[in-house]
Design a protein around this motif. Structure first.
Motif, PDB file in Angstrom:
ATOM      1  N   SER A  66     -50.068 -64.912 -55.365  1.00 16.40           N
ATOM      2  CA  SER A  66     -48.677 -64.588 -55.640  1.00 16.40           C
ATOM      3  C   SER A  66     -47.711 -65.298 -54.701  1.00 16.40           C
ATOM      4  CB  SER A  66     -48.459 -63.082 -55.537  1.00 16.40           C
ATOM      5  OG  SER A  66     -49.241 -62.419 -56.508  1.00 16.40           O
ATOM      6  N   VAL A  67     -48.096 -65.459 -53.443  1.00 18.56           N
ATOM      7  CA  VAL A  67     -47.188 -66.074 -52.474  1.00 18.56           C
ATOM      8  C   VAL A  67     -46.923 -67.528 -52.842  1.00 18.56           C
ATOM      9  CG1 VAL A  67     -46.910 -66.721 -50.057  1.00 18.56           C
ATOM     10  CG2 VAL A  67     -47.867 -64.493 -50.637  1.00 18.56           C
ATOM     11  N   ILE A  68     -47.967 -68.259 -53.166  1.00 11.34           N
ATOM     12  CA  ILE A  68     -47.789 -69.666 -53.533  1.00 11.34           C
ATOM     13  C   ILE A  68     -47.018 -69.775 -54.843  1.00 11.34           C
ATOM     14  CG2 ILE A  68     -50.003 -69.973 -54.735  1.00 11.34           C
ATOM     15  CD1 ILE A  68     -48.744 -72.591 -52.410  1.00 11.34           C
ATOM     16  N   PHE A  69     -47.238 -68.827 -55.743  1.00 13.85           N
ATOM     17  CA  PHE A  69     -46.518 -68.820 -57.015  1.00 13.85           C
ATOM     18  C   PHE A  69     -45.022 -68.625 -56.802  1.00 13.85           C
ATOM     19  CE2 PHE A  69     -45.010 -66.417 -60.779  1.00 13.85           C
ATOM     20  CZ  PHE A  69     -45.164 -67.423 -61.721  1.00 13.85           C
ATOM     21  N   VAL A  70     -44.648 -67.650 -55.977  1.00 11.76           N
ATOM     22  CA  VAL A  70     -43.228 -67.402 -55.703  1.00 11.76           C
ATOM     23  C   VAL A  70     -42.614 -68.596 -54.968  1.00 11.76           C
ATOM     24  CG1 VAL A  70     -41.615 -65.929 -54.427  1.00 11.76           C
ATOM     25  CG2 VAL A  70     -43.450 -64.899 -55.766  1.00 11.76           C
ATOM     26  N   ALA A  71     -43.364 -69.194 -54.055  1.00 14.68           N
ATOM     27  CA  ALA A  71     -42.849 -70.369 -53.343  1.00 14.68           C
ATOM     28  C   ALA A  71     -42.561 -71.514 -54.309  1.00 14.68           C
ATOM     29  CB  ALA A  71     -43.844 -70.810 -52.278  1.00 14.68           C
ATOM     30  N   TYR A  72     -43.440 -71.735 -55.259  1.00 17.25           N
ATOM     31  CA  TYR A  72     -43.204 -72.776 -56.261  1.00 17.25           C
ATOM     32  C   TYR A  72     -42.046 -72.415 -57.186  1.00 17.25           C
ATOM     33  CZ  TYR A  72     -46.934 -76.113 -55.390  1.00 17.25           C
ATOM     34  OH  TYR A  72     -47.712 -77.096 -54.835  1.00 17.25           O
ATOM     35  N   LEU A  73     -41.912 -71.140 -57.540  1.00 11.64           N
ATOM     36  CA  LEU A  73     -40.775 -70.720 -58.366  1.00 11.64           C
ATOM     37  C   LEU A  73     -39.452 -70.993 -57.660  1.00 11.64           C
ATOM     38  CD1 LEU A  73     -41.879 -67.287 -59.879  1.00 11.64           C
ATOM     39  CD2 LEU A  73     -41.362 -69.375 -61.139  1.00 11.64           C
ATOM     40  N   ILE A  74     -39.389 -70.676 -56.373  1.00 13.47           N
ATOM     41  CA  ILE A  74     -38.157 -70.916 -55.609  1.00 13.47           C
ATOM     42  C   ILE A  74     -37.894 -72.411 -55.481  1.00 13.47           C
ATOM     43  CG2 ILE A  74     -37.079 -70.662 -53.333  1.00 13.47           C
ATOM     44  CD1 ILE A  74     -38.557 -67.933 -53.166  1.00 13.47           C
ATOM     45  N   GLY A  75     -38.939 -73.180 -55.226  1.00  9.89           N
ATOM     46  CA  GLY A  75     -38.777 -74.632 -55.138  1.00  9.89           C
ATOM     47  C   GLY A  75     -38.332 -75.240 -56.453  1.00  9.89           C
ATOM     48  N   ALA A  76     -38.876 -74.736 -57.554  1.00  9.47           N
ATOM     49  CA  ALA A  76     -38.478 -75.241 -58.871  1.00  9.47           C
ATOM     50  C   ALA A  76     -37.022 -74.900 -59.159  1.00  9.47           C
ATOM     51  CB  ALA A  76     -39.383 -74.647 -59.954  1.00  9.47           C
ATOM     52  N   PHE A  77     -36.606 -73.708 -58.761  1.00  6.33           N
ATOM     53  CA  PHE A  77     -35.209 -73.330 -58.976  1.00  6.33           C
ATOM     54  C   PHE A  77     -34.262 -74.175 -58.133  1.00  6.33           C
ATOM     55  CE2 PHE A  77     -31.634 -70.696 -57.430  1.00  6.33           C
ATOM     56  CZ  PHE A  77     -30.889 -70.699 -58.593  1.00  6.33           C
ATOM     57  N   ALA A  78     -34.675 -74.553 -56.935  1.00  8.16           N
ATOM     58  CA  ALA A  78     -33.784 -75.260 -56.005  1.00  8.16           C
ATOM     59  C   ALA A  78     -33.763 -76.774 -56.197  1.00  8.16           C
ATOM     60  CB  ALA A  78     -34.189 -74.936 -54.571  1.00  8.16           C
ATOM     61  N   ALA A  79     -34.706 -77.339 -56.924  1.00  5.99           N
ATOM     62  CA  ALA A  79     -34.838 -78.804 -56.997  1.00  5.99           C
ATOM     63  C   ALA A  79     -33.599 -79.479 -57.577  1.00  5.99           C
ATOM     64  CB  ALA A  79     -36.088 -79.170 -57.809  1.00  5.99           C
ATOM     65  N   VAL A  80     -33.159 -79.056 -58.724  1.00 10.27           N
ATOM     66  CA  VAL A  80     -32.024 -79.726 -59.380  1.00 10.27           C
ATOM     67  C   VAL A  80     -30.692 -79.423 -58.689  1.00 10.27           C
ATOM     68  CG1 VAL A  80     -30.716 -79.875 -61.536  1.00 10.27           C
ATOM     69  CG2 VAL A  80     -33.203 -80.032 -61.567  1.00 10.27           C
ATOM     70  N   PRO A  81     -30.403 -78.173 -58.297  1.00 11.76           N
ATOM     71  CA  PRO A  81     -29.141 -77.965 -57.573  1.00 11.76           C
ATOM     72  C   PRO A  81     -29.066 -78.758 -56.260  1.00 11.76           C
ATOM     73  CG  PRO A  81     -29.945 -75.876 -58.388  1.00 11.76           C
ATOM     74  CD  PRO A  81     -31.027 -76.891 -58.642  1.00 11.76           C
ATOM     75  N   ALA A  82     -30.179 -78.852 -55.549  1.00 11.69           N
ATOM     76  CA  ALA A  82     -30.175 -79.632 -54.306  1.00 11.69           C
ATOM     77  C   ALA A  82     -29.878 -81.101 -54.591  1.00 11.69           C
ATOM     78  CB  ALA A  82     -31.515 -79.488 -53.597  1.00 11.69           C
ATOM     79  N   ALA A  83     -30.493 -81.642 -55.625  1.00 13.64           N
ATOM     80  CA  ALA A  83     -30.223 -83.034 -55.995  1.00 13.64           C
ATOM     81  C   ALA A  83     -28.782 -83.208 -56.445  1.00 13.64           C
ATOM     82  CB  ALA A  83     -31.186 -83.478 -57.096  1.00 13.64           C
ATOM     83  N   GLY A  84     -28.242 -82.212 -57.133  1.00 12.59           N
ATOM     84  CA  GLY A  84     -26.845 -82.274 -57.567  1.00 12.59           C
ATOM     85  C   GLY A  84     -25.881 -82.300 -56.393  1.00 12.59           C
ATOM     86  N   PHE A  85     -26.137 -81.469 -55.389  1.00 15.85           N
ATOM     87  CA  PHE A  85     -25.275 -81.476 -54.207  1.00 15.85           C
ATOM     88  C   PHE A  85     -25.391 -82.797 -53.453  1.00 15.85           C
ATOM     89  CE2 PHE A  85     -25.362 -76.728 -54.468  1.00 15.85           C
ATOM     90  CZ  PHE A  85     -23.994 -76.582 -54.671  1.00 15.85           C
TER      91      PHE A  85
END
Length: 119
Positions: A66-85
């Motif tokens: 579960s920990v690795i799953f949540v970490a990947y979910l957060i990373g997936a959510f942050a990838a495009v907004p970070a690139a946009g900024f």
């Protein structure tokens, strides 16, 4: 996890990558339309994050943890907004390249999320 949502996020991310890659080939920075596309992809990734957390809270388990799953979910959510900024600070074609790279990273993270959830 919802396989259809995972596919939808990956496909929209690849479409965004192609769109921004085309803009970079035409020597254009990211424009308002690109940010609308980033918002659509980010909303899908947010929905995936929320659904994934709800499924874990209901007692379902990811095959690889579960920990690795949540970490990947957060990373997936942050990838495009970070690139946009980052693209906002680089108002040349390289801003479009940055968004295209972030969208490709998101598509790869989606494949990995599928593997983590289904084993």
């Amino acid at each position: 996890m919802l396989d259809a949502l995972t596919v939808a996020v990956a496909v929209t991310a690849l479409a965004l990558a192609a769109w921004c890659g085309y803009a970079a080939l035409r020597d254009q920075p990211t424009k308002d339309w690109h940010f609308i596309g980033m918002a659509v992809v980010s909303v899908l990734a947010l929905a995936q994050l929320l659904i994934g957390i709800v499924q874990l809270a209901r007692g379902e388990k990811a095959d690889e943890g579960s920990v690795i799953f949540v970490a990947y979910l957060i990373g997936a959510f942050a990838a495009v907004p970070a690139a946009g900024f980052l693209s906002l600070s680089e108002r040349t074609r390289w801003g479009s390249v940055t968004v295209a790279a972030g969208a490709i990273v998101l598509a790869v993270l989606e494949v990995r999320l599928y593997d983590i959830w289904n084993g």
